[in-house]
Design an enzyme around this catalytic site. Structure first.
Site, PDB file in Angstrom:
ATOM      1  N   ASP A 155      37.155  36.716  42.362  1.00  0.00           N
ATOM      2  CA  ASP A 155      37.219  38.020  41.685  1.00  0.00           C
ATOM      3  C   ASP A 155      36.566  39.098  42.549  1.00  0.00           C
ATOM      4  OD1 ASP A 155      38.313  36.655  39.511  1.00  0.00           O
ATOM      5  OD2 ASP A 155      36.405  36.522  38.454  1.00  0.00           O
ATOM      6  N   HIS A 184      31.091  33.568  35.244  1.00  0.00           N
ATOM      7  CA  HIS A 184      31.125  34.662  36.215  1.00  0.00           C
ATOM      8  C   HIS A 184      31.541  35.979  35.548  1.00  0.00           C
ATOM      9  CE1 HIS A 184      35.157  33.075  36.001  1.00  0.00           C
ATOM     10  NE2 HIS A 184      35.638  34.121  36.627  1.00  0.00           N
ATOM     11  N   HIS A 219      42.245  33.262  33.740  1.00  0.00           N
ATOM     12  CA  HIS A 219      41.254  32.279  33.315  1.00  0.00           C
ATOM     13  C   HIS A 219      41.963  30.964  33.006  1.00  0.00           C
ATOM     14  CE1 HIS A 219      38.161  35.559  32.035  1.00  0.00           C
ATOM     15  NE2 HIS A 219      37.971  35.160  33.268  1.00  0.00           N
ATOM     16  N   ASP A 243      31.177  39.296  37.346  1.00  0.00           N
ATOM     17  CA  ASP A 243      32.202  39.546  38.368  1.00  0.00           C
ATOM     18  C   ASP A 243      33.464  40.118  37.726  1.00  0.00           C
ATOM     19  OD1 ASP A 243      30.400  38.370  40.098  1.00  0.00           O
ATOM     20  OD2 ASP A 243      31.432  36.435  40.115  1.00  0.00           O
ATOM     21  N   ASP A 272      40.631  35.230  29.071  1.00  0.00           N
ATOM     22  CA  ASP A 272      40.448  34.461  27.844  1.00  0.00           C
ATOM     23  C   ASP A 272      39.244  35.059  27.114  1.00  0.00           C
ATOM     24  OD1 ASP A 272      40.042  32.665  25.813  1.00  0.00           O
ATOM     25  OD2 ASP A 272      39.627  30.957  27.119  1.00  0.00           O
ATOM     26  N   GLY A 282      37.919  32.137  41.033  1.00  0.00           N
ATOM     27  CA  GLY A 282      37.100  33.188  40.429  1.00  0.00           C
ATOM     28  C   GLY A 282      35.612  32.894  40.423  1.00  0.00           C
ATOM     29  N   ARG A 298      35.724  47.362  36.150  1.00  0.00           N
ATOM     30  CA  ARG A 298      35.129  48.662  36.448  1.00  0.00           C
ATOM     31  C   ARG A 298      35.757  49.270  37.700  1.00  0.00           C
ATOM     32  NH1 ARG A 298      31.511  50.718  39.734  1.00  0.00           N
ATOM     33  NH2 ARG A 298      30.860  48.721  40.566  1.00  0.00           N
TER      34      ARG A 298
END
Length: 125
Positions: free
Chosen positions: A60, A87, A8, A90, A80, A55, A96
């Site tokens: 991502d 996002h 980030h 995402d 962060d 991202g 996950r």
């Protein structure tokens, strides 16, 4: 190994510092990154980095697709936690997927350093 590097905005300097510290190690692996993170790493090191989109523009998700295809072995994602990310879904999906496919994932500098040090140890064997 194929290693994805994501950071980030407020963590990009940390990612660059990590990349410089472990440049010799990282040079032996195939590196992927989201757009701006990859550019900053390339500008600060001699590392070759395949860059996806940034991202918020889908980078991502592009890395997540590579995870689902078995094309990523490790993710360093310096997040962060104190700044809202537009996002965030995402980001959550990528985390996950790393769990689903059992891909080592570091979300902070300390964990990233542990993973890199383990890679160094494995290289010595």
């Amino acid at each position: 190994m194929k290693i994805a590097l994501i950071a980030h905005d407020k963590k990009k300097d940390e990612m660059v510092a990590l990349s410089k510290k472990f440049e010799k190690l990282l040079s032996k692996h195939e590196l992927f990154a989201t757009g701006t993170t990859g550019l900053q790493i390339q500008e600060a090191t001699d590392l070759s980095v395949y860059r996806f989109k940034s991202g918020p523009l889908g980078g991502d998700q592009q890395i997540g697709a590579r995870v689902s295809e078995g094309e990523v072995d490790m993710i360093i994602f310096l997040r962060d936690p104190l700044t809202a990310q537009p996002h965030e879904p995402d980001v959550t999906a990528l985390i996950r997927l790393s769990d689903v496919y059992e891909i080592p994932l570091a979300t902070n500098k300390s964990t990233a350093m542990l993973l890199f040090k383990e890679l160094e140890n494995l290289a010595e064997i």
